[in-house]
Design a protein around this motif. Structure first.
Motif, PDB file in Angstrom:
ATOM      1  N   GLN A   4      -1.455  -2.261  -6.012  1.00  0.00           N
ATOM      2  CA  GLN A   4      -1.084  -2.209  -4.765  1.00  0.00           C
ATOM      3  C   GLN A   4      -1.328  -3.672  -4.186  1.00  0.00           C
ATOM      4  OE1 GLN A   4      -1.441   1.584  -2.775  1.00  0.00           O
ATOM      5  NE2 GLN A   4      -3.240   1.040  -3.381  1.00  0.00           N
TER       6      GLN A   4
ATOM      7  N   SER B 153       1.136  -0.857   0.032  1.00  0.00           N
ATOM      8  CA  SER B 153       0.221   0.315  -0.235  1.00  0.00           C
ATOM      9  C   SER B 153       1.076   1.511  -0.019  1.00  0.00           C
ATOM     10  CB  SER B 153      -0.774  -0.044   1.189  1.00  0.00           C
ATOM     11  OG  SER B 153      -0.975   0.999   1.448  1.00  0.00           O
ATOM     12  N   THR B 154       0.750   1.993  -1.037  1.00  0.00           N
ATOM     13  CA  THR B 154       1.471   3.897  -0.886  1.00  0.00           C
ATOM     14  C   THR B 154       1.461   4.234   0.764  1.00  0.00           C
ATOM     15  OG1 THR B 154       0.000   4.923  -1.864  1.00  0.00           O
ATOM     16  CG2 THR B 154       1.484   4.070  -3.178  1.00  0.00           C
ATOM     17  N   ASN B 155       0.117   4.277   1.171  1.00  0.00           N
ATOM     18  CA  ASN B 155       0.052   4.889   2.659  1.00  0.00           C
ATOM     19  C   ASN B 155       1.392   3.937   3.521  1.00  0.00           C
ATOM     20  OD1 ASN B 155      -1.752   6.552   1.601  1.00  0.00           O
ATOM     21  ND2 ASN B 155      -2.566   6.117   3.490  1.00  0.00           N
TER      22      ASN B 155
ATOM     23  N   TRP C 155      -9.212  -1.445  -0.673  1.00  0.00           N
ATOM     24  CA  TRP C 155      -9.535  -0.936  -2.058  1.00  0.00           C
ATOM     25  C   TRP C 155      -8.489  -1.252  -3.977  1.00  0.00           C
ATOM     26  CZ3 TRP C 155     -11.132   4.199  -2.983  1.00  0.00           C
ATOM     27  CH2 TRP C 155     -11.317   4.224  -4.623  1.00  0.00           C
TER      28      TRP C 155
ATOM     29  N   LYS D  84     -18.927   6.820  -7.278  1.00  0.00           N
ATOM     30  CA  LYS D  84     -17.507   7.352  -6.473  1.00  0.00           C
ATOM     31  C   LYS D  84     -16.576   7.229  -7.593  1.00  0.00           C
ATOM     32  CE  LYS D  84     -14.464   6.665  -2.960  1.00  0.00           C
ATOM     33  NZ  LYS D  84     -14.277   5.594  -0.953  1.00  0.00           N
TER      34      LYS D  84
ATOM     35  N   ILE E 210      -4.246   7.821  -1.716  1.00  0.00           N
ATOM     36  CA  ILE E 210      -5.133   9.136  -3.100  1.00  0.00           C
ATOM     37  C   ILE E 210      -5.152   7.937  -3.845  1.00  0.00           C
ATOM     38  CG2 ILE E 210      -5.784  10.683  -4.621  1.00  0.00           C
ATOM     39  CD1 ILE E 210      -3.960  13.315  -3.774  1.00  0.00           C
TER      40      ILE E 210
ATOM     41  N   GLY F 180     -10.758   7.981  -4.346  1.00  0.00           N
ATOM     42  CA  GLY F 180     -11.241   8.221  -2.530  1.00  0.00           C
ATOM     43  C   GLY F 180      -9.885   8.276  -2.095  1.00  0.00           C
ATOM     44  N   ILE F 181      -9.881   8.638  -0.378  1.00  0.00           N
ATOM     45  CA  ILE F 181      -9.277   9.558  -0.120  1.00  0.00           C
ATOM     46  C   ILE F 181      -8.680   8.891   1.256  1.00  0.00           C
ATOM     47  CG2 ILE F 181      -7.346  11.738   0.847  1.00  0.00           C
ATOM     48  CD1 ILE F 181      -8.873  12.895  -1.697  1.00  0.00           C
TER      49      ILE F 181
ATOM     50  N   GLY G 289      -4.372  -2.762  -0.942  1.00  0.00           N
ATOM     51  CA  GLY G 289      -4.543  -1.410  -0.944  1.00  0.00           C
ATOM     52  C   GLY G 289      -5.869  -1.123  -0.205  1.00  0.00           C
ATOM     53  N   ARG G 290      -5.723   0.375   0.836  1.00  0.00           N
ATOM     54  CA  ARG G 290      -6.791  -0.084   2.563  1.00  0.00           C
ATOM     55  C   ARG G 290      -7.560   0.896   2.092  1.00  0.00           C
ATOM     56  NH1 ARG G 290      -3.872   1.568   6.228  1.00  0.00           N
ATOM     57  NH2 ARG G 290      -2.513   2.072   5.536  1.00  0.00           N
ATOM     58  N   GLY G 291      -8.984   1.262   2.468  1.00  0.00           N
ATOM     59  CA  GLY G 291      -9.770   2.803   2.461  1.00  0.00           C
ATOM     60  C   GLY G 291     -10.080   3.362   3.594  1.00  0.00           C
ATOM     61  N   ARG G 292     -10.751   3.745   3.700  1.00  0.00           N
ATOM     62  CA  ARG G 292     -11.388   4.601   4.802  1.00  0.00           C
ATOM     63  C   ARG G 292     -12.328   2.988   5.996  1.00  0.00           C
ATOM     64  NH1 ARG G 292     -14.950   9.097   4.598  1.00  0.00           N
ATOM     65  NH2 ARG G 292     -14.301   9.647   6.612  1.00  0.00           N
TER      66      ARG G 292
HETATM   67  C1  BTN Z   1     -11.664   5.682   0.807  1.00  0.00           C
HETATM   68  O1  BTN Z   1     -12.604   6.087  -0.036  1.00  0.00           O
HETATM   69  O2  BTN Z   1     -12.218   4.565   1.247  1.00  0.00           O
HETATM   70  C2  BTN Z   1     -10.247   5.992   0.323  1.00  0.00           C
HETATM   71  C3  BTN Z   1      -9.771   4.693  -0.144  1.00  0.00           C
HETATM   72  C4  BTN Z   1      -7.704   5.351  -0.681  1.00  0.00           C
HETATM   73  C5  BTN Z   1      -6.990   4.860  -1.486  1.00  0.00           C
HETATM   74  C6  BTN Z   1      -6.364   5.114  -1.634  1.00  0.00           C
HETATM   75  S1  BTN Z   1      -4.939   4.063  -2.842  1.00  0.00           S
HETATM   76  C7  BTN Z   1      -3.304   4.858  -2.410  1.00  0.00           C
HETATM   77  C8  BTN Z   1      -3.409   4.443  -1.184  1.00  0.00           C
HETATM   78  N1  BTN Z   1      -3.379   3.172  -0.901  1.00  0.00           N
HETATM   79  C9  BTN Z   1      -3.774   2.957   0.006  1.00  0.00           C
HETATM   80  O3  BTN Z   1      -3.952   1.374   0.318  1.00  0.00           O
HETATM   81  N2  BTN Z   1      -4.845   3.558  -0.292  1.00  0.00           N
HETATM   82  C10 BTN Z   1      -5.017   4.911  -0.405  1.00  0.00           C
END
Ligand code: BTN
Length: 252
Positions: free
Chosen positions: A39, A15-17, A50, A110, A132, A113-114, A42-45
């Motif tokens: 990713q 995940s880039t985060n 994600w 959508k 993002i 997402g951020i 990848g993680r969302g809120r």
């Molecule tokens: C959301 O709307 O739930 C937030 C989504 C965020 C996704 C981005 S992709 C780049 C960065 N790395 C992640 O794991 N999540 C964010």
């Protein structure tokens, strides 16, 4: 450093985060941008996944080092949403808006997402990571996302240069971030944010984990909270992270 001046590109990462946070454990470099083609985690809120295992979107995280309290820095997620909305419109011509606090939507679906995460010490921010995700070339979504998600390709019929979009997000993030820093709140950005706010004047359900209530969205205040009114005319401020908001007829 100007935001996005240094870009670290990865073919693949979890995940880039996560990657940005690992880098910050060694050194916090304000403005640094981490981008990955794919990713694996990848993680969302709200702990959601994600979808980002394909090279069909922009998956990236900005590292910022603002000297402010965590509660102030959390509003930067609205600032980032403005930068993404502006950059997407400018590079694609699509009309996009913001679903409070930070989803970028196009035709009520959508598009981006951020996920903003931070580390602080003694009530002072050490770093903020603004992750993002923008669905760019995605041609379709699994059935559970079909009604709520879209991509630039699905909306415009064109495959647009990802690097051009990234460049524009960086430019606008630098601009809006500096405007935010002038007052450390949304005072100077409120009008422009509200012009993008798709919830404005619409009915929303607010869910604080205990109960779901219906309101009309009136706008935001200087802290970036959503100002809502109930059926009796009582006005209330809703803080992102504490309450989730959705439309009563669907996602917006
Ligand atoms: C959301 O709307 O739930 C937030 C989504 C965020 C996704 C981005 S992709 C780049 C960065 N790395 C992640 O794991 N999540 C964010």
């Amino acid at each position: 450093m100007i935001i996005g001046e240094e870009v670290l590109h990865y073919d693949i990462t979890d995940s880039t985060n996560n990657e940005a946070k690992r880098l910050c454990e060694k050194e916090v470099v304000h403005g640094r941008l981490v981008v990955a083609d794919r990713q694996t985690l990848g993680r969302g809120r709200r702990g959601r996944e994600w979808l980002s295992s394909n090279n069909d979107g922009i998956w990236m995280s900005y590292i910022l080092e603002p000297s402010m309290k965590p509660v102030t820095a959390s509003t930067l997620t609205l600032v980032a949403a403005m930068a993404v909305a502006k950059a997407v419109t400018e590079t694609t011509g699509l009309k996009v808006g913001i679903k409070w606090p930070n989803d970028i939507v196009c035709n009520d679906r959508k598009l981006s997402g951020i996920l903003t995460e931070m580390q602080s010490e003694d009530d002072k921010v050490r770093y903020v990571v603004i992750g993002i995700g923008i669905n760019v070339d995605t041609e379709g979504f699994p059935s559970e996302l079909k009604e709520v998600a879209t991509s630039i390709y699905m909306e415009s019929g064109y495959k647009i240069s990802k690097s051009d979009i990234i460049k524009h997000v960086s430019i606008y993030l630098e601009k809006y971030y500096n405007e935010f820093l002038a007052t450390c709140d949304m005072a100077g950005l409120k009008e422009e944010y509200e012009a993008l706010l798709v919830n404005l004047g619409r009915q929303v359900y607010a869910d604080d984990g205990r109960e779901v209530k219906e309101y009309t969205a009136m706008g935001i205040n200087e802290q970036g909270e959503l100002v809502v009114k109930d059926a009796c005319g009582n006005v209330k401020n809703i803080r992102a992270g504490e309450v989730s908001v959705r439309g009563i007829y669907g996602y917006v």
